[in-house]
Design a protein around this motif. Structure first.
Motif, short mmCIF file in Angstrom:
data_model
loop_
_atom_site.label_atom_id
_atom_site.label_comp_id
_atom_site.label_asym_id
_atom_site.label_seq_id
_atom_site.Cartn_x
_atom_site.Cartn_y
_atom_site.Cartn_z
N ASP A 295 0.82 -1.30 0.02
CA ASP A 295 0.08 0.01 0.01
C ASP A 295 0.78 1.20 -0.02
O ASP A 295 0.35 2.60 -0.15
CB ASP A 295 -0.72 0.09 1.12
CG ASP A 295 -1.90 -1.11 1.34
OD1 ASP A 295 -2.75 -1.24 0.54
OD2 ASP A 295 -1.77 -1.84 2.33
N ILE A 296 1.97 1.18 0.50
CA ILE A 296 3.02 2.21 0.69
C ILE A 296 4.44 1.85 0.52
O ILE A 296 4.62 0.61 0.82
CB ILE A 296 2.91 3.02 2.20
CG1 ILE A 296 1.42 3.43 2.62
CG2 ILE A 296 3.90 4.02 2.23
CD1 ILE A 296 1.37 3.68 3.86
N GLY A 297 5.14 2.50 -0.22
CA GLY A 297 6.76 2.41 -0.46
C GLY A 297 7.58 3.51 -0.04
O GLY A 297 6.96 4.57 -0.22
N VAL A 298 8.66 3.20 0.52
CA VAL A 298 9.63 4.19 0.81
C VAL A 298 10.76 3.75 0.19
O VAL A 298 11.40 2.73 0.40
CB VAL A 298 9.98 4.29 2.44
CG1 VAL A 298 10.93 5.49 2.64
CG2 VAL A 298 8.50 4.62 2.96
N LEU A 299 11.25 4.52 -0.72
CA LEU A 299 12.61 4.20 -1.54
C LEU A 299 13.74 5.13 -1.46
O LEU A 299 13.35 6.35 -1.33
CB LEU A 299 12.18 4.01 -3.21
CG LEU A 299 11.17 3.55 -3.46
CD1 LEU A 299 10.63 3.62 -5.06
CD2 LEU A 299 11.21 2.01 -3.23
N SER A 300 14.82 4.67 -1.33
CA SER A 300 16.04 5.45 -1.03
C SER A 300 16.44 6.19 -2.38
O SER A 300 15.81 6.09 -3.38
CB SER A 300 17.30 4.76 -0.81
OG SER A 300 17.70 3.85 -1.89
N ILE A 301 17.24 7.23 -2.04
CA ILE A 301 17.68 7.93 -3.17
C ILE A 301 18.52 7.40 -4.23
O ILE A 301 18.30 7.50 -5.48
CB ILE A 301 18.65 9.16 -2.73
CG1 ILE A 301 18.89 10.18 -3.71
CG2 ILE A 301 20.04 8.67 -2.12
CD1 ILE A 301 19.44 11.36 -3.01
N HIS A 302 19.12 6.09 -4.03
CA HIS A 302 19.92 5.18 -4.89
C HIS A 302 18.81 4.45 -5.55
O HIS A 302 19.25 4.09 -6.64
CB HIS A 302 20.60 4.20 -3.98
CG HIS A 302 21.82 5.17 -3.22
ND1 HIS A 302 22.53 5.70 -3.91
CD2 HIS A 302 21.87 5.43 -2.04
CE1 HIS A 302 23.26 6.34 -2.97
NE2 HIS A 302 23.00 6.10 -1.82
N SER A 303 17.52 4.39 -5.14
CA SER A 303 16.61 3.66 -6.03
C SER A 303 15.53 4.42 -6.97
O SER A 303 14.88 3.82 -7.60
CB SER A 303 15.80 2.75 -5.20
OG SER A 303 14.90 3.35 -4.22
N ALA A 304 15.75 5.63 -6.97
CA ALA A 304 14.64 6.64 -7.56
C ALA A 304 14.83 6.51 -9.04
O ALA A 304 14.08 6.51 -9.80
CB ALA A 304 14.99 8.04 -7.00
N ASN A 305 16.15 6.25 -9.54
CA ASN A 305 16.30 6.14 -10.74
C ASN A 305 15.90 4.50 -11.47
O ASN A 305 16.25 4.43 -12.56
CB ASN A 305 17.75 6.27 -11.30
CG ASN A 305 18.63 5.39 -10.74
OD1 ASN A 305 18.48 4.84 -9.80
ND2 ASN A 305 19.73 5.41 -11.54
N LYS A 306 15.50 3.75 -10.62
CA LYS A 306 15.17 2.45 -10.92
C LYS A 306 13.64 2.25 -11.02
O LYS A 306 13.10 1.40 -11.27
CB LYS A 306 15.55 1.16 -9.89
CG LYS A 306 17.10 1.43 -9.54
CD LYS A 306 17.92 0.47 -10.53
CE LYS A 306 19.37 0.71 -10.06
NZ LYS A 306 20.22 -0.04 -10.68
N ILE A 307 12.97 3.44 -10.80
CA ILE A 307 11.39 3.26 -10.74
C ILE A 307 11.01 3.11 -12.52
O ILE A 307 11.23 3.91 -13.12
CB ILE A 307 10.69 4.29 -10.23
CG1 ILE A 307 11.12 4.67 -8.66
CG2 ILE A 307 9.31 4.49 -10.38
CD1 ILE A 307 10.85 5.88 -8.12
N ASP A 308 10.26 1.85 -12.63
CA ASP A 308 9.60 1.83 -13.92
C ASP A 308 8.22 1.03 -13.75
O ASP A 308 7.92 0.64 -12.71
CB ASP A 308 10.64 1.29 -14.90
CG ASP A 308 11.15 -0.21 -14.43
OD1 ASP A 308 10.22 -0.79 -13.45
OD2 ASP A 308 11.99 -0.57 -14.65
#
Length: 69
Positions: free
Chosen positions: A38-51
């Motif tokens: 329902d909720i996700g918290v992503l690190s700054i290092h994973s932001a460019n992996k969002i697809d």
């Protein structure tokens, strides 16, 4: 030190916390995660992996928080 416990409010609200350590580009390949969160918290290092493939682990209208610099 004592045993770890969830805060009472988390227990009453049926909140579960999953700390995922697999590489982010492998998470969407696991069927157990499909439409789970329902909720996700992503690190700054994973932001460019969002697809779109990664988004398959989140429920419709899930909230996703991304750390920024």
């Amino acid at each position: 030190m004592g045993t770890r416990k969830l805060l009472k409010g988390f227990v009453q609200s049926n909140v579960r916390i999953h700390l995922l350590t697999d590489p982010i580009d492998k998470l969407f390949t696991k069927s157990k995660y499909k439409d789970l969160f329902d909720i996700g918290v992503l690190s700054i290092h994973s932001a460019n992996k969002i697809d779109p493939e990664l988004m398959s682990i989140f429920k419709d209208n899930a909230k996703i928080h991304i750390e920024s610099a």
